[in-house]
Design an enzyme around this catalytic site. Structure first.
Site, PDB file in Angstrom:
ATOM      1  N   ARG A  46      -9.669   4.077 -20.615  1.00  0.00           N
ATOM      2  CA  ARG A  46      -8.334   4.280 -20.025  1.00  0.00           C
ATOM      3  C   ARG A  46      -7.903   5.723 -20.249  1.00  0.00           C
ATOM      4  O   ARG A  46      -7.371   6.383 -19.380  1.00  0.00           O
ATOM      5  CB  ARG A  46      -7.298   3.298 -20.609  1.00  0.00           C
ATOM      6  CG  ARG A  46      -5.871   3.647 -20.211  1.00  0.00           C
ATOM      7  CD  ARG A  46      -4.857   2.519 -20.363  1.00  0.00           C
ATOM      8  NE  ARG A  46      -5.076   1.656 -21.505  1.00  0.00           N
ATOM      9  CZ  ARG A  46      -4.852   2.003 -22.784  1.00  0.00           C
ATOM     10  NH1 ARG A  46      -4.373   3.194 -23.078  1.00  0.00           N
ATOM     11  NH2 ARG A  46      -5.103   1.143 -23.749  1.00  0.00           N
ATOM     12  N   TYR A  98       5.735   7.806   4.017  1.00  0.00           N
ATOM     13  CA  TYR A  98       4.988   6.557   3.975  1.00  0.00           C
ATOM     14  C   TYR A  98       5.918   5.410   3.546  1.00  0.00           C
ATOM     15  O   TYR A  98       6.686   5.561   2.585  1.00  0.00           O
ATOM     16  CB  TYR A  98       3.837   6.739   2.973  1.00  0.00           C
ATOM     17  CG  TYR A  98       2.989   5.519   2.759  1.00  0.00           C
ATOM     18  CD1 TYR A  98       2.202   5.019   3.781  1.00  0.00           C
ATOM     19  CD2 TYR A  98       2.963   4.879   1.527  1.00  0.00           C
ATOM     20  CE1 TYR A  98       1.418   3.899   3.571  1.00  0.00           C
ATOM     21  CE2 TYR A  98       2.177   3.767   1.317  1.00  0.00           C
ATOM     22  CZ  TYR A  98       1.406   3.281   2.348  1.00  0.00           C
ATOM     23  OH  TYR A  98       0.632   2.179   2.144  1.00  0.00           O
ATOM     24  N   ASP A 170       3.100  15.243  -0.723  1.00  0.00           N
ATOM     25  CA  ASP A 170       2.056  14.262  -0.454  1.00  0.00           C
ATOM     26  C   ASP A 170       1.177  14.855   0.653  1.00  0.00           C
ATOM     27  O   ASP A 170       1.609  14.992   1.798  1.00  0.00           O
ATOM     28  CB  ASP A 170       2.705  12.938  -0.024  1.00  0.00           C
ATOM     29  CG  ASP A 170       1.691  11.849   0.289  1.00  0.00           C
ATOM     30  OD1 ASP A 170       0.536  12.178   0.617  1.00  0.00           O
ATOM     31  OD2 ASP A 170       2.055  10.655   0.217  1.00  0.00           O
ATOM     32  N   LYS A 195      -7.694   7.640   1.700  1.00  0.00           N
ATOM     33  CA  LYS A 195      -7.731   8.068   3.097  1.00  0.00           C
ATOM     34  C   LYS A 195      -8.828   9.126   3.287  1.00  0.00           C
ATOM     35  O   LYS A 195      -9.973   8.833   3.023  1.00  0.00           O
ATOM     36  CB  LYS A 195      -6.345   8.561   3.499  1.00  0.00           C
ATOM     37  CG  LYS A 195      -5.186   7.638   3.014  1.00  0.00           C
ATOM     38  CD  LYS A 195      -5.155   6.284   3.670  1.00  0.00           C
ATOM     39  CE  LYS A 195      -4.207   5.299   2.992  1.00  0.00           C
ATOM     40  NZ  LYS A 195      -2.829   5.750   2.825  1.00  0.00           N
TER      41      LYS A 195
HETATM   42  C1  LIG Z   1      -1.659   5.335   2.115  1.00  0.00           C
HETATM   43  C2  LIG Z   1      -0.675   6.353   1.736  1.00  0.00           C
HETATM   44  C3  LIG Z   1      -0.054   6.343   0.479  1.00  0.00           C
HETATM   45  C4  LIG Z   1      -0.305   5.243  -0.523  1.00  0.00           C
HETATM   46  O1  LIG Z   1      -1.592   5.266  -1.013  1.00  0.00           O
HETATM   47  P1  LIG Z   1      -2.385   3.959  -1.535  1.00  0.00           P
HETATM   48  O2  LIG Z   1      -3.712   4.509  -1.901  1.00  0.00           O
HETATM   49  O3  LIG Z   1      -2.411   2.991  -0.400  1.00  0.00           O
HETATM   50  O4  LIG Z   1      -1.604   3.454  -2.694  1.00  0.00           O
HETATM   51  C5  LIG Z   1       0.813   7.366   0.181  1.00  0.00           C
HETATM   52  N1  LIG Z   1       1.085   8.346   1.059  1.00  0.00           N
HETATM   53  C6  LIG Z   1       0.522   8.379   2.283  1.00  0.00           C
HETATM   54  C7  LIG Z   1       0.865   9.489   3.217  1.00  0.00           C
HETATM   55  C8  LIG Z   1      -0.369   7.389   2.669  1.00  0.00           C
HETATM   56  O5  LIG Z   1      -0.915   7.424   3.884  1.00  0.00           O
END
Ligand SMILES: *Cc1c(COP(=O)(O)O)cnc(C)c1O
Length: 381
Positions: A46, A98, A170, A195
């Site tokens: 962890r 998001y 982000d 992604k």
């Molecule tokens: C998918 C996504 C998230 C969240 O990520 P997870 O891996 O699904 O928890 C946050 N910001 C954006 C822009 C996303 O496309």
């Protein structure tokens, strides 16, 4: 080391024990210690794991940052950043984020006394105006989801610096390949590595990258204390994806531009949202702060929800699914999928209409993708 080389080699030298070229999956929860207090830098997985460390280092490199911290999901990474704050603190958030990020702020952290304001992402003055005595963080996404607006990172970084508050971006939609917010003045970058970074629809993950030693120290403490860490297999899959990030991104963009240009002329399509089109309202800004426009685009269909339903069911190559940024092309209906957690009225206010469809353009042959879309659009007319 340049981007493409670093993606493959940075922090990923061959295994000292065997010479293995691929970073081993250190599938272990703990580590034998030579004596009490004497170990090789790892005590418990962890706290730290060598496969995760390799991932954290290369992700920091790709963002031009010093420190990377990996998490079990993008939202776990976002949660880690929010945990820099305390009850009674205030956050100014871009109004096109998001859905899960919005849900996290509103349904989880509000209960703990966090205050939030949402402002028009294309108005830096609105961000400045919302800043209060207790504002500690500005949070944005760019390009935004699902409307592909471009937010001026440099300008907001200047505002945040002047007011001595943290500024987090982000960077999931652009990926580190097309945009590096730390270099434009952001303090913190977050990715859902689920992604583009991993890129194959096979793993959930997230990362926080920063150059700020205090932020790193605090989030590292949180990472170990709260424990939302990714397992070594997930780290390894992400490392594997990263090696082809640059070539994937170039293909995503090439295909997206091709499709956006065609859809813009299609009689069944009302509007195309893609920052690479010259008539996108922030096209010039996108050119300035990004090195490419990415693989995400949204469209508004003529004819509302019935047309959307016919369109989606007519697609054969594009698959109806949540998520984005992987090799396969996906279609998503934000009002009922990624942005279902918003109230109807919130969605309307943000300009997410009932005829909006989001496309994640994959790296299949662009002609197959266009044929698929054209075929389904005829059905939607
Ligand atoms: C998918 C996504 C998230 C969240 O990520 P997870 O891996 O699904 O928890 C946050 N910001 C954006 C822009 C996303 O496309």
């Amino acid at each position: 080391m340049r981007f493409e080389t670093g993606a493959i080699h940075f922090g990923q030298s061959s295994d000292p024990a065997t010479g293995a070229i691929s970073v081993p999956v250190y599938q272990t929860s703990t580590y034998q210690q030579e004596a009490i207090g004497k170990h090789k830098g790892y005590e418990y997985s962890r706290t730290g794991n060598p496969t995760r460390a390799a991932l954290e280092n290369v992700l920091a490199f790709l963002e031009g940052g010093k420190y990377g911290l990996a998490f079990a999901s993008g939202l776990a990474a976002t949660t880690a950043v929010i945990n820099l704050l305390q009850s009674g603190d205030h956050v100014v958030i871009g109004d096109d984020v998001y859905g899960g990020t919005y849900r996290l702020f509103e349904k989880i952290f509000k209960r703990w006394g966090l205050e939030t304001s949402y402002v028009d992402v294309n108005s830096p003055a609105a961000f400045e105006k919302e800043i209060r005595k207790n504002t500690r963080l500005i949070w944005i996404e760019t390009p935004t989801n699902p409307l592909l607006k471009i937010v001026d990172i440099k300008c907001l970084a200047g505002i945040a610096r002047a007011k001595k508050i943290l500024f987090a971006v982000d960077n999931t939609f652009a990926s580190s390949y097309f945009q590096q917010p730390l270099k434009l003045g952001a303090d913190i970058v977050v990715h859902s590595t689920t992604k583009y970074i991993s890129g194959h629809s096979d793993v959930i993950g997230g990362v926080v990258v920063t150059n700020n030693a205090q932020v790193y120290h605090d989030i590292k403490f949180y990472q170990n204390a709260a424990g939302a860490v990714p397992g070594p297999w997930d780290c390894w899959l992400t490392l594997r994806g990263i090696k082809t990030l640059s070539i994937r991104m170039r293909e995503h963009e090439r295909n997206a531009l091709y499709i956006a240009r065609h859809l813009a002329k299609h009689s069944a399509v009302d509007k195309v949202f893609y920052p690479g089109l010259p008539d996108h309202p922030q096209h010039a800004l996108a050119k300035k702060q990004m090195t490419g426009f990415g693989g995400m685009l949204s469209i508004e269909l003529k004819g509302g929800l019935p047309a959307v339903e016919k369109f989606v069911s007519g697609l054969k190559v594009f698959m109806l699914a949540e998520s984005l940024g992987a090799v396969e092309s996906l279609v998503c209906y934000p009002p009922k999928m990624t942005h279902a957690s918003l109230l109807d009225e919130e969605r309307q206010k943000r300009g997410i209409k009932d005829n909006l469809v989001r496309l994640s353009i994959g790296i299949e042959d662009k002609k197959d993708l266009l044929e698929d879309l054209n075929h389904a659009l005829v059905k939607a007319l």
